[in-house]
Design a protein around this motif. Structure first.
Motif, PDB file in Angstrom:
ATOM      1  N   SER A  83     -42.429 -54.006  34.597  1.00 45.18           N
ATOM      2  CA  SER A  83     -41.537 -53.090  33.873  1.00 45.18           C
ATOM      3  C   SER A  83     -40.137 -53.686  33.747  1.00 45.18           C
ATOM      4  CB  SER A  83     -41.463 -51.737  34.593  1.00 45.18           C
ATOM      5  OG  SER A  83     -42.703 -51.071  34.553  1.00 45.18           O
ATOM      6  N   TYR A 284     -47.797 -52.271  34.356  1.00 42.36           N
ATOM      7  CA  TYR A 284     -47.521 -52.468  32.925  1.00 42.36           C
ATOM      8  C   TYR A 284     -48.111 -53.795  32.440  1.00 42.36           C
ATOM      9  CZ  TYR A 284     -44.652 -52.479  28.638  1.00 42.36           C
ATOM     10  OH  TYR A 284     -44.212 -52.491  27.340  1.00 42.36           O
ATOM     11  N   TYR A 327     -43.724 -39.302  35.816  1.00 45.12           N
ATOM     12  CA  TYR A 327     -44.928 -39.473  35.008  1.00 45.12           C
ATOM     13  C   TYR A 327     -46.196 -39.147  35.797  1.00 45.12           C
ATOM     14  CZ  TYR A 327     -41.484 -42.872  33.069  1.00 45.12           C
ATOM     15  OH  TYR A 327     -40.361 -43.513  32.634  1.00 45.12           O
ATOM     16  N   GLU A 350     -54.989 -42.442  29.090  1.00 42.55           N
ATOM     17  CA  GLU A 350     -54.319 -43.534  28.373  1.00 42.55           C
ATOM     18  C   GLU A 350     -53.599 -42.991  27.140  1.00 42.55           C
ATOM     19  OE1 GLU A 350     -54.003 -46.798  28.924  1.00 42.55           O
ATOM     20  OE2 GLU A 350     -55.583 -47.384  30.323  1.00 42.55           O
ATOM     21  N   PHE A 353     -50.491 -41.181  28.183  1.00 40.65           N
ATOM     22  CA  PHE A 353     -49.415 -42.106  28.547  1.00 40.65           C
ATOM     23  C   PHE A 353     -48.813 -42.755  27.302  1.00 40.65           C
ATOM     24  CE2 PHE A 353     -48.399 -45.027  32.438  1.00 40.65           C
ATOM     25  CZ  PHE A 353     -47.112 -44.535  32.444  1.00 40.65           C
ATOM     26  N   LYS A 354     -49.665 -43.087  26.335  1.00 41.41           N
ATOM     27  CA  LYS A 354     -49.167 -43.640  25.076  1.00 41.41           C
ATOM     28  C   LYS A 354     -48.256 -42.640  24.368  1.00 41.41           C
ATOM     29  CE  LYS A 354     -53.161 -46.627  24.076  1.00 41.41           C
ATOM     30  NZ  LYS A 354     -54.350 -46.799  23.197  1.00 41.41           N
ATOM     31  N   HIS A 357     -44.879 -42.512  25.864  1.00 40.38           N
ATOM     32  CA  HIS A 357     -44.052 -43.642  25.436  1.00 40.38           C
ATOM     33  C   HIS A 357     -43.502 -43.428  24.025  1.00 40.38           C
ATOM     34  CE1 HIS A 357     -45.617 -45.696  28.967  1.00 40.38           C
ATOM     35  NE2 HIS A 357     -44.824 -46.717  28.711  1.00 40.38           N
ATOM     36  N   ASP A 364     -42.766 -50.070  24.385  1.00 41.73           N
ATOM     37  CA  ASP A 364     -44.096 -49.876  23.825  1.00 41.73           C
ATOM     38  C   ASP A 364     -45.098 -49.813  24.973  1.00 41.73           C
ATOM     39  OD1 ASP A 364     -43.137 -49.983  21.196  1.00 41.73           O
ATOM     40  OD2 ASP A 364     -43.309 -52.179  21.140  1.00 41.73           O
ATOM     41  N   TYR A 365     -46.118 -48.998  24.804  1.00 38.13           N
ATOM     42  CA  TYR A 365     -47.106 -48.848  25.865  1.00 38.13           C
ATOM     43  C   TYR A 365     -47.985 -50.084  25.993  1.00 38.13           C
ATOM     44  CZ  TYR A 365     -50.960 -47.067  28.638  1.00 38.13           C
ATOM     45  OH  TYR A 365     -51.902 -46.900  29.626  1.00 38.13           O
ATOM     46  N   LYS A 366     -48.290 -50.452  27.225  1.00 41.81           N
ATOM     47  CA  LYS A 366     -49.270 -51.491  27.516  1.00 41.81           C
ATOM     48  C   LYS A 366     -50.195 -50.978  28.613  1.00 41.81           C
ATOM     49  CE  LYS A 366     -46.708 -55.702  26.311  1.00 41.81           C
ATOM     50  NZ  LYS A 366     -46.225 -57.022  26.818  1.00 41.81           N
ATOM     51  N   TYR A 369     -52.690 -49.700  34.119  1.00 43.57           N
ATOM     52  CA  TYR A 369     -52.257 -48.866  35.234  1.00 43.57           C
ATOM     53  C   TYR A 369     -53.389 -48.366  36.121  1.00 43.57           C
ATOM     54  CZ  TYR A 369     -47.732 -48.682  32.871  1.00 43.57           C
ATOM     55  OH  TYR A 369     -46.543 -49.016  32.293  1.00 43.57           O
TER      56      TYR A 369
END
Length: 376
Positions: A83, A284, A327, A350, A353-354, A357, A364-366, A369
């Motif tokens: 991160s 991340y 989060y 997922e 979480f996206k 973001h 940007d989400y990656k 996790y």
């Protein structure tokens, strides 16, 4: 006075109001310890008592969460290097920010903090004892610097909402804070409302805190933090009656005797702390193939001998830093899918979480996790 003169004065007033920054107003904030603290808001310069406090500051300022950071603790590059590198790539000036040691380990430099003239210093509530013993609140008070406690770690399920509201007030982002709180609550309801209508059996879950970080076994959670997340996700936290507080340890014999149905291990890329360690490097953009290999390796320790979760492959790893930011609702969703896959086939952590973001965060989400031995 003639009309033209009045118009000129009005125009001058408008010019001044648009050129000069808005004045900060003193407000009294009740922090999570119950202290009433007067702060001029919105703050222009803030010192973060922990670098990972950027997690919740970022949720309030999608454009530039570092704009008002005058200094921060030096933990983020070590505790969450992925991160940090992502933020550094987007905001290269953060490399120049003054850094501090920790309050609890006695390396926080109060003279350096005062010299930066912050409007407020943010501290996690777990630093309260060390802060008070050092007399820092009184020392800072003498030079007009308020200190405010927030909490996303000791009692996150209780203190996340008030902490976000405190931050919203400090930063002048009250509306964003309320939008985030609503988003978080709705995400948790997508788990709890399904479970409330179900009579599904609650599996026994052992949560290992930072598995593989050291050779000792095993750190875990009492009836808070990840322990509480497990309960919200429809499980029974194995350690809740063993550990009286938020954090503690259980011995290998207790794990074997309890024979948990599911095991969840928190992990991160901790090369800076434990080079070449057995920790599971989720986070991340993490390499999930390598993370799965290391997760499987941890099941071979004596503490997991003959345990049902290992026999059935119900062993999972999750990003450790969910324990220290707002989060956590993403973790609750993922844990619910692990514990009750039949109930949550349509739930997509997922995607949640996206969406977080896209709506709130600067990065940007990656993915990376979560990992499970059930993954194919």
């Amino acid at each position: 006075m003639c009309l033209s003169g009045k118009l000129a004065i009005a125009a001058l007033g408008l010019l001044v109001s648009t050129v000069l920054p808005a004045m900060a107003d003193p407000v009294v904030i009740k922090d999570v310890t119950g202290r009433d603290v007067e702060v001029n808001v919105p703050v222009k310069n803030v010192i973060l008592g922990e670098g990972r406090q950027i997690y919740f500051l970022a949720a309030l300022d999608k454009e530039n969460p570092f704009e008002h950071v005058a200094g921060w603790r030096d933990d983020l590059p070590k505790a969450d290097p992925e991160s940090y590198e992502a933020y550094l790539a987007k905001y290269p000036d953060i490399a120049k920010l003054p850094t501090f040691g920790g309050m609890k380990d006695g390396t926080f430099n109060i003279e350096q903090a005062v010299a930066l003239k912050p409007d407020v210093i943010l501290m996690n509530v777990d630093a309260k004892t060390a802060t008070e013993e050092a007399g820092y609140i009184e020392k800072l008070g003498k030079v007009g610097i308020p200190l405010v406690y927030v909490d996303f770690r000791e009692k996150p399920m209780e203190n996340t909402e008030p902490s976000m509201r405190i931050m919203g007030t400090l930063m002048g982002k009250e509306k964003v804070a309320e939008d985030f709180i609503t988003f978080r609550a709705d995400a948790i309801k997508r788990v709890t409302e399904v479970l409330a209508k179900s009579d599904a059996k609650k599996p026994l879950v052992f949560v290992e805190r930072a598995g593989g970080y050291s050779d000792d076994c095993c750190m875990s959670f009492g009836n808070e933090n990840f322990g509480k997340m497990v309960e919200l996700a429809g499980g029974t936290n194995m350690a809740k009656d063993i550990i009286p507080g938020t954090f503690g340890t259980v011995n290998p014999e207790q794990i074997i005797a309890s024979n948990p149905d599911q095991i969840i291990i928190t992990g991160g890329k901790w090369e800076a702390y434990v080079p070449g360690g057995n920790w599971v490097g989720v986070g991340y953009g993490a390499d999930l193939t390598e993370a799965r290999r290391k997760l499987e390796n941890l099941t071979k320790r004596p503490a997991f001998t003959g345990v049902e979760a290992v026999k059935q492959g119900n062993v999972h790893a999750i990003w450790h830093q969910f324990y220290n930011n707002p989060y956590q609702f993403v973790a609750i969703q993922e844990i619910a899918k692990w514990l009750h896959p039949e109930l949550f086939q349509d739930l997509d952590p997922e995607a949640t979480f996206k969406e977080l973001h896209v709506k709130f965060l600067p990065l940007d989400y990656k993915p990376g996790y979560f990992v499970s031995l059930k993954d194919k």
